[in-house]
Design a protein around this motif. Structure first.
Motif, PDB file in Angstrom:
ATOM      1  N   LEU A 255       0.824  -1.203   0.000  1.00 15.06           N
ATOM      2  CA  LEU A 255       0.000   0.000   0.000  1.00 15.06           C
ATOM      3  C   LEU A 255       0.862   1.260   0.000  1.00 15.06           C
ATOM      4  CD1 LEU A 255      -2.729  -1.029   2.597  1.00 15.06           C
ATOM      5  CD2 LEU A 255      -3.032  -0.811   0.137  1.00 15.06           C
ATOM      6  N   HIS A 382      -7.371  -1.307  -4.148  1.00 14.30           N
ATOM      7  CA  HIS A 382      -6.844  -2.471  -3.432  1.00 14.30           C
ATOM      8  C   HIS A 382      -7.982  -3.316  -2.873  1.00 14.30           C
ATOM      9  CE1 HIS A 382      -2.623  -1.231  -3.627  1.00 14.30           C
ATOM     10  NE2 HIS A 382      -3.084  -0.008  -3.489  1.00 14.30           N
ATOM     11  N   ALA A 389      -6.365  -1.876   3.658  1.00 12.64           N
ATOM     12  CA  ALA A 389      -6.432  -0.534   3.085  1.00 12.64           C
ATOM     13  C   ALA A 389      -7.306   0.381   3.930  1.00 12.64           C
ATOM     14  CB  ALA A 389      -6.958  -0.604   1.651  1.00 12.64           C
TER      15      ALA A 389
END
Length: 449
Positions: A255, A382, A389
């Motif tokens: 991420l 995501h 996330a």
């Protein structure tokens, strides 16, 4: 590109999630794009079936998201009583508020990956059950230090409800649908700052501050039962992410390498900083600076809370026709302009209190435009690890909002300090969106999908 596989939809129901297919939106690789501009936002990936939620689903997720807010706002009127009863200072009593924010930020980072590993239901059921236990322990806390520690734990476990609610939205919705769903939640979440302080003051006035925590325990029991009976499992075993700490760290690393995701994840926090600066500074600005009574301030707080809810509902309505990224761009720019006007009014005194209040209300009405749209776009990148996330977005929102809001006190705590910090947060948000994402470039909006 998104997979060309057809995506089944079941109108008017909650369809079971399908297995995730390979897509750039799910992987979140920087620079990925969608071929062909969508009509209202990013094209939904294969793992997010489209459906129209009913009011009960919105109420469930809204109540889950509101749990931390209720636990915070209902306790506010009790702070002086806590300090007096436990023989401590006001500053020490305020640590019970700060501790909850810290616990919430850490909790989201821990519980997010767990929801990707074990599904959505188990983490929230355990987290809400622990909220009940911790609330009862808070009610019998013998001193301020144990109470602060328990409030940290309460924030940690409450985070399960927020993280899972956001992950559920990503499991079921994408693009404009996700943004609209998040905005609808504000109708439920917005009730907390409107009524929770008054309810908390009533409970504490009748039975003492410890009874407030008994009420929070009962609220948790009711939420736990509703989640058990009504919340669907939206992450089937075949879509769960196996592994332990290493997998979680790998997910966070992935991420953080997606600079577009990071930029979008920061925006809700900067917007929250605008709101929290108002919440922290407004008692001093309006009661001390402008001489409002406690009753007048409470009424004004409720009016501004209604502006927050109204703004969220307007966003939910227009996102049906306008792409989330376009709304985000306009909202951020307008926030910068209005906070700039607010600072000018605070510096010059032009228009007096009424002018300040009108512009302040407009700023707060815009606050709930950016978070749902930025979060929906970020989560859409995501989908395969929506819990992780959502945890990053939530932790950044709580952490950034809490840290930045305290700057108004450092700068003096008056109207000028409040407006300056709000403007600084808004300008930073605009800079992040303009410099760290392609949102303002020709065709760049679709690269964020």
């Amino acid at each position: 590109m998104h997979s060309s596989r057809p995506r089944a939809t079941v109108p008017g129901s909650l369809p079971p999630a399908t297995a995730a297919g390979p897509s750039s939106a799910a992987s979140g690789s920087p620079g990925s794009s969608v071929t062909g501009p969508p009509s209202t936002g990013a094209a939904p990936p294969d793992d997010a079936p489209a459906h129209r939620p009913d009011a009960r689903y919105v109420l469930l997720l809204g109540t889950m998201c509101a749990l931390p807010a209720v636990s915070t706002d209902i306790y506010l009127p009790s702070l002086p009583d806590v300090a007096r009863d436990l023989g401590t200072s006001a500053a020490a009593a305020q640590l019970t508020m700060t501790g909850m924010l810290i616990g919430g930020a850490v909790g989201q980072l821990v519980i997010g990956p767990l929801s990707d590993r074990f599904g959505r239901r188990a983490p929230v059921l355990v987290g809400v059950a622990m909220h009940v236990v911790v609330s009862l322990l808070c009610a019998i806390a013998p001193a301020i230090v144990p109470l602060v520690a328990l409030r940290v734990a309460q924030g940690f476990f409450n985070a399960s409800a927020t993280v899972v609610a956001m992950a559920l939205i990503r499991d079921r919705f994408t693009g404009s649908d996700a943004s609209r769903m998040m905005s609808r939640l504000m109708l439920v979440i917005g009730v907390a700052p409107l009524f929770a302080p008054s309810l908390g003051g009533l409970i504490a006035g009748q039975w003492g501050w410890r009874a407030v925590f008994v009420f929070l325990a009962l609220f948790g029991v009711a939420l736990w039962v509703v989640v058990l009976l009504r919340m669907p499992e939206t992450l089937p075993p075949e879509r769960r992410r196996p592994g332990g700490v290493r997998t979680a760290l790998s997910g966070y690393g992935r991420l953080l390498r997606d600079r577009h995701f990071v930029a979008l994840a920061v925006l809700p926090g900067l917007t929250m900083a605008v709101l929290m600066t108002y919440v922290v500074a407004s008692p001093f600005v309006l009661q001390v600076g402008y001489g409002l009574t406690g009753h007048q301030f409470a009424l004004l707080f409720a009016v501004n809370g209604a502006g927050l809810v109204l703004g969220a509902q307007i966003n939910a309505a227009i996102v049906r026709r306008v792409a989330p990224i376009r709304i985000l761009r306009v909202a951020i720019v307008l926030t910068v302009v209005l906070t700039g006007v607010l600072l000018v009014l605070a510096l010059t005194g032009a228009g007096g209190l009424w002018a300040l209040l009108v512009v302040l209300w407009l700023v707060l009405a815009l606050v709930n435009f950016a978070p749902p749209n930025a979060s929906a776009i970020a989560l859409g990148r995501h989908g395969a690890m929506a819990g992780t996330a959502a945890a990053v977005i939530g932790a950044l929102q709580a952490g950034t909002g809490g840290v930045v809001a305290n700057l108004s006190g450092v700068l003096g705590g008056g109207a000028v300090a409040m407006a300056a910090v709000m403007l600084g947060a808004a300008v930073t948000g605009l800079a992040v969106l303009a410099l760290a994402t392609p949102a303002f470039r020709r065709g760049g909006a679709w690269q964020l999908a």
